[in-house]
Design a protein around this motif. Structure first.
Motif, PDB file in Angstrom:
ATOM      1  N   VAL A   6       0.859  -1.183   0.000  1.00  0.00           N
ATOM      2  CA  VAL A   6       0.000   0.000   0.000  1.00  0.00           C
ATOM      3  C   VAL A   6       0.896   1.234   0.000  1.00  0.00           C
ATOM      4  CG1 VAL A   6      -1.694   1.308   1.340  1.00  0.00           C
ATOM      5  CG2 VAL A   6      -1.885  -1.172   1.191  1.00  0.00           C
ATOM      6  N   ARG A  30      -5.781   6.200   2.513  1.00  0.00           N
ATOM      7  CA  ARG A  30      -4.885   5.131   2.949  1.00  0.00           C
ATOM      8  C   ARG A  30      -5.674   4.054   3.677  1.00  0.00           C
ATOM      9  NH1 ARG A  30      -0.003   5.889   7.207  1.00  0.00           N
ATOM     10  NH2 ARG A  30      -1.681   5.620   8.686  1.00  0.00           N
ATOM     11  N   PHE A  34      -5.804   0.089   2.796  1.00  0.00           N
ATOM     12  CA  PHE A  34      -5.438  -0.936   3.781  1.00  0.00           C
ATOM     13  C   PHE A  34      -6.586  -1.908   4.025  1.00  0.00           C
ATOM     14  CE2 PHE A  34      -1.391  -1.103   5.709  1.00  0.00           C
ATOM     15  CZ  PHE A  34      -0.775   0.122   5.481  1.00  0.00           C
ATOM     16  N   LEU A  50       3.562  -1.216   3.874  1.00  0.00           N
ATOM     17  CA  LEU A  50       3.472   0.172   3.450  1.00  0.00           C
ATOM     18  C   LEU A  50       4.736   0.532   2.686  1.00  0.00           C
ATOM     19  CD1 LEU A  50       1.920   2.853   3.536  1.00  0.00           C
ATOM     20  CD2 LEU A  50       3.107   3.357   5.668  1.00  0.00           C
TER      21      LEU A  50
END
Length: 59
Positions: A6, A30, A34, A50
């Motif tokens: 991500v 975000r 996720f 991440l």
């Protein structure tokens, strides 16, 4: 089982990208990226990372 990365692209859009490039997409936040990645990996520990580098979806 898949793993996801991500992060943001060069324009600041959030991306969840399957590690082999077989799935993923753009997301509004975000948190949404996720949530998608966690659901796709079955909540497997360590399956979502991440990125600190810009991501890119190859079309």
């Amino acid at each position: 089982m898949p793993s996801y990365i991500v992060g943001q692209d060069g324009q600041g859009r959030w991306i969840a990208l399957e590690s082999h490039g077989l799935g993923g997409g753009y997301f509004r936040s975000r948190e949404a990226a996720f949530q998608y990645a966690v659901a796709e990996t079955g909540r497997r520990a360590g399956a979502v990372r991440l990125s600190t580098e810009p991501l890119r979806i190859a079309l």
